[in-house]
Design an enzyme around this catalytic site. Structure first.
Site, PDB file in Angstrom:
ATOM      1  N   THR A  31       1.083  -1.443   0.244  1.00  0.00           N
ATOM      2  CA  THR A  31      -0.182  -0.208   0.077  1.00  0.00           C
ATOM      3  C   THR A  31       0.958   1.168  -0.107  1.00  0.00           C
ATOM      4  O   THR A  31       0.692   2.150  -0.796  1.00  0.00           O
ATOM      5  CB  THR A  31      -0.748   0.078   1.284  1.00  0.00           C
ATOM      6  OG1 THR A  31      -1.598  -1.616   1.716  1.00  0.00           O
ATOM      7  CG2 THR A  31      -2.233   0.871   0.776  1.00  0.00           C
ATOM      8  N   GLY A  82       0.829   1.915   5.625  1.00  0.00           N
ATOM      9  CA  GLY A  82       0.280   0.695   5.251  1.00  0.00           C
ATOM     10  C   GLY A  82      -0.447  -0.019   7.084  1.00  0.00           C
ATOM     11  O   GLY A  82       0.529   0.541   8.001  1.00  0.00           O
ATOM     12  N   ASP A  84      -1.296  -3.873   9.240  1.00  0.00           N
ATOM     13  CA  ASP A  84      -1.679  -5.472   9.061  1.00  0.00           C
ATOM     14  C   ASP A  84      -3.325  -5.501   9.342  1.00  0.00           C
ATOM     15  O   ASP A  84      -4.400  -6.375   8.748  1.00  0.00           O
ATOM     16  CB  ASP A  84      -0.800  -6.644   9.453  1.00  0.00           C
ATOM     17  CG  ASP A  84       0.758  -6.303   9.075  1.00  0.00           C
ATOM     18  OD1 ASP A  84       0.631  -5.842   7.533  1.00  0.00           O
ATOM     19  OD2 ASP A  84       1.866  -6.441   9.506  1.00  0.00           O
ATOM     20  N   LYS A  94       1.351  -3.895  12.912  1.00  0.00           N
ATOM     21  CA  LYS A  94       2.112  -3.513  11.717  1.00  0.00           C
ATOM     22  C   LYS A  94       3.119  -4.476  11.691  1.00  0.00           C
ATOM     23  O   LYS A  94       4.312  -5.291  13.088  1.00  0.00           O
ATOM     24  CB  LYS A  94       3.202  -1.865  11.451  1.00  0.00           C
ATOM     25  CG  LYS A  94       1.329  -1.037  11.657  1.00  0.00           C
ATOM     26  CD  LYS A  94       2.253   0.183  11.257  1.00  0.00           C
ATOM     27  CE  LYS A  94       3.066   1.228  10.227  1.00  0.00           C
ATOM     28  NZ  LYS A  94       2.840   0.206   8.867  1.00  0.00           N
ATOM     29  N   LYS A  96       4.167  -7.014   9.542  1.00  0.00           N
ATOM     30  CA  LYS A  96       4.242  -8.049   8.443  1.00  0.00           C
ATOM     31  C   LYS A  96       5.501  -8.030   7.631  1.00  0.00           C
ATOM     32  O   LYS A  96       6.514  -8.976   7.090  1.00  0.00           O
ATOM     33  CB  LYS A  96       2.480  -7.974   7.491  1.00  0.00           C
ATOM     34  CG  LYS A  96       3.018  -9.727   6.985  1.00  0.00           C
ATOM     35  CD  LYS A  96       1.886 -10.039   6.600  1.00  0.00           C
ATOM     36  CE  LYS A  96       1.512 -10.771   5.653  1.00  0.00           C
ATOM     37  NZ  LYS A  96       0.044 -10.706   4.646  1.00  0.00           N
ATOM     38  N   GLU A 103       9.848   1.800  11.292  1.00  0.00           N
ATOM     39  CA  GLU A 103       8.489   2.485  10.824  1.00  0.00           C
ATOM     40  C   GLU A 103       7.965   3.340  12.020  1.00  0.00           C
ATOM     41  O   GLU A 103       7.335   4.534  12.368  1.00  0.00           O
ATOM     42  CB  GLU A 103       7.407   1.298  10.544  1.00  0.00           C
ATOM     43  CG  GLU A 103       6.977   0.674   8.843  1.00  0.00           C
ATOM     44  CD  GLU A 103       6.603  -0.520   8.782  1.00  0.00           C
ATOM     45  OE1 GLU A 103       6.670  -0.281   7.710  1.00  0.00           O
ATOM     46  OE2 GLU A 103       6.091  -0.905   9.461  1.00  0.00           O
TER      47      GLU A 103
HETATM   48  C1  5RP Z   1       5.518  -3.455   6.806  1.00  0.00           C
HETATM   49  C2  5RP Z   1       4.499  -3.101   7.235  1.00  0.00           C
HETATM   50  C3  5RP Z   1       2.943  -2.521   6.386  1.00  0.00           C
HETATM   51  O1  5RP Z   1       2.637  -1.516   6.354  1.00  0.00           O
HETATM   52  C4  5RP Z   1       2.078  -3.912   6.529  1.00  0.00           C
HETATM   53  O2  5RP Z   1       3.057  -5.188   6.181  1.00  0.00           O
HETATM   54  C5  5RP Z   1       1.074  -3.357   5.708  1.00  0.00           C
HETATM   55  O3  5RP Z   1       1.724  -3.583   4.319  1.00  0.00           O
HETATM   56  P1  5RP Z   1       0.673  -4.300   2.692  1.00  0.00           P
HETATM   57  O4  5RP Z   1       0.354  -2.436   2.945  1.00  0.00           O
HETATM   58  O5  5RP Z   1       1.632  -4.703   2.130  1.00  0.00           O
HETATM   59  O6  5RP Z   1      -0.473  -4.769   2.894  1.00  0.00           O
HETATM   60  O7  5RP Z   1       3.701  -2.386   8.822  1.00  0.00           O
HETATM   61  O8  5RP Z   1       6.772  -3.643   7.879  1.00  0.00           O
END
Ligand code: 5RP
Length: 218
Positions: A31, A82, A84, A94, A96, A103
């Protein structure tokens, strides 16, 4: 495929919050990648971007968006990323994508944090997805034991070393009713670098992209 369209809409909707001369913090993930595309369309009007991962830095460089070092920045106007999972208080899980520590640092420095998600990420109670924790490698077992004491089931994310040289535990079996205290409790375990629970620094605004269009929660 449909999810990607929703993510793209959320990413582009965040552009509305970018002002001329802003320093923009940029998150990681698919995202956030759509947001980077959007941001590149105004690259000549912003001061620059502070990135949370090598992947995002690479995309920003490829699109000629000026990259700034957080240490050289006085004011970080806005952070876009973004999640999770996100609940109605705009608390998030967050990490993933393994970039949770950078972040969280950038989110904490930003005057405003805007979370961009597709509607599948909205939950009433956090914990439906595993909670990532970045851990100093030598503390993996001791942190795992402490997490089990809290009722979680930690799983070592094999073959992943974070950009800070650490390992990740993904914690299953948590139903998170008190995100603020759980975040503090896990943060205080020696060896934990960052827990992917973002409650103490929640998002200020959530842009949710669903089949009915964009919804903004302030
Ligand atoms: C990465 C994150 C991402 O913001 C979270 O995993 C969402 O990812 P996506 O936009 O691919 O669904 O925290 O560390």
């Amino acid at each position: 495929m449909i999810i990607n369209k929703l993510k793209k809409k959320a990413g582009w909707a965040a552009l509305e919050y970018i002002q001329p001369g802003n320093v923009v913090g940029v998150g990681s993930g698919s995202t956030a990648a759509y947001f980077i595309d959007a941001l590149s369309s105004v690259k000549n009007y912003i001061k620059g971007a502070v990135s949370s991962s090598e992947m995002s830095s690479c995309k920003l460089k490829n699109l000629d968006v000026p990259l700034l070092d957080l240490n050289e920045v006085d004011v970080l106007d806005i952070y876009i990323d973004g999640a999770d999972e996100i609940n109605s208080k705009k608390y998030m899980i967050k990490g993933k994508g393994a970039a949770l520590t950078r972040e969280k640092i950038i989110a904490s420095a930003a005057k405003k944090f805007i979370c961009i998600v597709d509607s599948s990420k909205i939950v009433s109670v956090l914990g439906g997805v595993p909670l990532p924790i970045e851990v100093i490698p030598m503390a993996r077992t001791i942190v795992s034991k402490r997490i089990m004491d809290l009722g979680g089931i930690p799983k070592y994310r094999k073959n992943i070393i974070t950009e800070n040289g650490n390992i990740l535990l993904d914690v299953y079996n948590l139903t998170i009713f008190n995100a603020l205290s759980l975040e503090e409790e896990i943060n205080n375990i020696p060896g934990v670098v960052t827990v992917g629970l973002f409650a103490r620094r929640a998002a200020d605004i959530a842009i949710i992209s669903g089949h009915q269009g964009i919804k903004v929660i302030e």
